[in-house]
Design an enzyme around this catalytic site. Structure first.
Site, PDB file in Angstrom:
ATOM      1  N   THR A  39       0.867  -1.188   0.000  1.00  0.00           N
ATOM      2  CA  THR A  39       0.000   0.000   0.000  1.00  0.00           C
ATOM      3  C   THR A  39       0.903   1.238   0.000  1.00  0.00           C
ATOM      4  O   THR A  39       1.324   1.692  -1.055  1.00  0.00           O
ATOM      5  CB  THR A  39      -0.970  -0.005   1.198  1.00  0.00           C
ATOM      6  OG1 THR A  39      -0.246  -0.202   2.417  1.00  0.00           O
ATOM      7  CG2 THR A  39      -2.009  -1.103   1.047  1.00  0.00           C
ATOM      8  N   LYS A  74       4.087  -7.039   4.087  1.00  0.00           N
ATOM      9  CA  LYS A  74       3.849  -5.659   3.715  1.00  0.00           C
ATOM     10  C   LYS A  74       3.619  -4.875   4.996  1.00  0.00           C
ATOM     11  O   LYS A  74       3.151  -5.393   6.005  1.00  0.00           O
ATOM     12  CB  LYS A  74       2.661  -5.517   2.757  1.00  0.00           C
ATOM     13  CG  LYS A  74       1.295  -5.868   3.292  1.00  0.00           C
ATOM     14  CD  LYS A  74       0.616  -4.781   4.094  1.00  0.00           C
ATOM     15  CE  LYS A  74       0.535  -3.495   3.326  1.00  0.00           C
ATOM     16  NZ  LYS A  74      -0.020  -2.400   4.230  1.00  0.00           N
ATOM     17  N   THR A  85      -0.862  -0.751   8.750  1.00  0.00           N
ATOM     18  CA  THR A  85      -1.459  -2.009   8.293  1.00  0.00           C
ATOM     19  C   THR A  85      -0.328  -2.853   7.799  1.00  0.00           C
ATOM     20  O   THR A  85       0.389  -2.396   6.936  1.00  0.00           O
ATOM     21  CB  THR A  85      -2.424  -1.676   7.176  1.00  0.00           C
ATOM     22  OG1 THR A  85      -3.508  -1.058   7.757  1.00  0.00           O
ATOM     23  CG2 THR A  85      -2.852  -2.820   6.315  1.00  0.00           C
ATOM     24  N   ASN A 118       0.638  10.542   5.164  1.00  0.00           N
ATOM     25  CA  ASN A 118      -0.608  10.255   5.865  1.00  0.00           C
ATOM     26  C   ASN A 118      -1.652  11.345   5.687  1.00  0.00           C
ATOM     27  O   ASN A 118      -2.854  11.070   5.760  1.00  0.00           O
ATOM     28  CB  ASN A 118      -0.312  10.007   7.344  1.00  0.00           C
ATOM     29  CG  ASN A 118       0.267   8.624   7.566  1.00  0.00           C
ATOM     30  OD1 ASN A 118      -0.452   7.638   7.568  1.00  0.00           O
ATOM     31  ND2 ASN A 118       1.581   8.555   7.721  1.00  0.00           N
ATOM     32  N   SER A 152      -6.467  10.997  -0.483  1.00  0.00           N
ATOM     33  CA  SER A 152      -6.765  11.962  -1.549  1.00  0.00           C
ATOM     34  C   SER A 152      -6.288  11.475  -2.901  1.00  0.00           C
ATOM     35  O   SER A 152      -5.713  10.436  -3.037  1.00  0.00           O
ATOM     36  CB  SER A 152      -6.173  13.328  -1.219  1.00  0.00           C
ATOM     37  OG  SER A 152      -4.910  13.251  -0.671  1.00  0.00           O
TER      38      SER A 152
END
Length: 405
Positions: A153, A179, A190, A400, A405
């Site tokens: 991500t 990850k 995460t 972050n 966005s």
């Protein structure tokens, strides 16, 4: 901006495991974001999951499915966490499992789902269902690196490692991928990690092996102190090698444990080095505690202090921030006259006061390095612990602030 992280090494195939990826358009354009890991029948599986009370729907489903079955497929998506989605999230995870189960000719409970990405958005089930036949067709034993990239991500680099060793006169392989970059302070726990070995290991023994490996690796890292809703770590054992490990007393267990822990530690430290915006890798060592718990209290208070982390980013030997963190860590009856602090090899504080031979130049030299060690001696016992973290840069805020966005 990974801090000293090398390129992904060659990942060794594990007999009995095939992997594949596809671009499903879950959140990202023109990149794989859906993966499956297929494991041969008769394999065993161990897993640890987040203890976050708001755990994601796939965590709930994976726990249920794992309770009574040996999985045949792991289904992983990036870009959508399927967390904070209520009953519908669970239904969506189960629906995706059912689709893959039909393709694979297995029960839906033989599928373990995993998700990572934005929290609070419903899973695009139709896109996943449409992509599954494609990913099914491209599975191969050499797909580890592809899956490592597909599950990223905010990661800047894929993470994976392999260990190959000989046991009972036969070769054994352990390969793992992970990850994670932000929202990292695993409590298994995460962050997602998937490991596999070709050794034959009963589920209870495999679970013990994974628990030990996680305790010494993933549960010793922090990027920002936030525990994800989706953390999971899985260890598969396919039994395709000639090595069989029946109990933890088996001499071969120690060799497997060492290999699994080595893979876990490599992956965990890679996550820290790829921490969002990280420019430095920081080891926090705390020794001389009465027990592990109070060493952890001090280590995590230092490692998660924004003031300490920004000082590291600025190469500023502001040791007062570290002392303040030690003092507020909550260790009962801490005698500051027993405390010593080191920046690298330089003794800054001894007996609770500034060491007479310490110089700012020594401190600046240490703090300017890419890898920094902050060491604390509490002087009240024999316990010790190491925690790994990274600095806090402008880039962390930017990443972050712009994430959705």
């Amino acid at each position: 901006m990974a801090a000293g992280l090398e390129h992904l090494q060659e990942l060794l195939p594990v007999a009995g495991v095939e992997l594949g990826t596809v671009a499903a358009g879950i959140r990202y354009r023109d990149r794989p974001d859906l993966a499956i890991i297929a494991v041969t029948g008769g394999s065993t599986c161990a897993a640890v999951f987040t203890r976050n009370a708001f755990c994601a729907a796939p965590v709930i489903v994976a726990r249920r499915h794992l309770a009574g079955n040996s999985p045949r497929f792991l289904l992983i998506n990036a870009g959508n966490a399927n967390a904070g989605t209520g009953i519908q999230g669970i239904v969506d995870a189960e629906t995706c499992c059912a689709t893959l189960a039909e393709l694979g000719g297995v029960a839906s409970t033989a599928i373990l789902p995993f998700s990572t990405g934005v929290i609070g958005e419903l899973l695009p089930v139709s896109r996943i269902q449409a992509a599954l036949p494609q990913v099914w067709q491209v599975c191969s034993p050499t797909g580890w690196s592809s899956v490592a990239r597909a599950i990223m991500t905010t990661d800047t680099v894929p993470k994976g490692t392999s260990v190959h060793f000989t046991c009972q006169g036969h070769p054994v392989t352990v390969t793992g991928i992970a990850k994670g970059s932000g929202m990292i302070r695993p409590d298994m726990a995460t962050m997602l990690a998937f490991l596999a070995t070709d050794a034959q290991v009963p589920k209870k023994v495999l679970q013990r092996c994974l628990a030990r490996g996680v305790a010494e690796s993933f549960n010793r890292i922090t990027v920002d102190g936030d525990t994800s809703t989706n953390d999971a770590c899985v260890l598969l054992a396919t039994g395709q090698s000639e090595v069989s490990i029946a109990t933890i007393e088996d001499p071969a267990f120690a060799a497997l444990q060492q290999a699994v822990t080595e893979v876990c530690l490599s992956l965990a430290q890679a996550i820290v080095r790829d921490g969002e915006g990280a420019t430095k890798f920081i080891t926090v060592e705390v020794a001389g505690g009465r027990n592990i718990q109070e060493c952890e209290q001090v280590a995590y208070t230092i490692a998660q202090s924004p003031l300490v982390k920004t000082a590291c980013f600025a190469s500023d030997p502001n040791w007062g921030r570290i002392l303040a963190a030690i003092g507020r860590s909550g260790v009962p009856d801490l005698e500051i006259t027993g405390v010593s602090l080191y920046l690298g090899e330089a003794c800054v504080i001894h007996g609770g006061v500034l060491h007479p031979e310490y110089t700012e130049e020594q401190g600046r030299t240490v703090m300017a390095q890419d890898d920094i060690t902050l060491a604390v001696e509490l002087g009240r016992g024999d316990a010790r612990v190491q925690i790994w973290t990274c600095d806090l840069s402008f880039a962390y805020v930017k990443i972050n602030a712009e994430y959705r966005s």
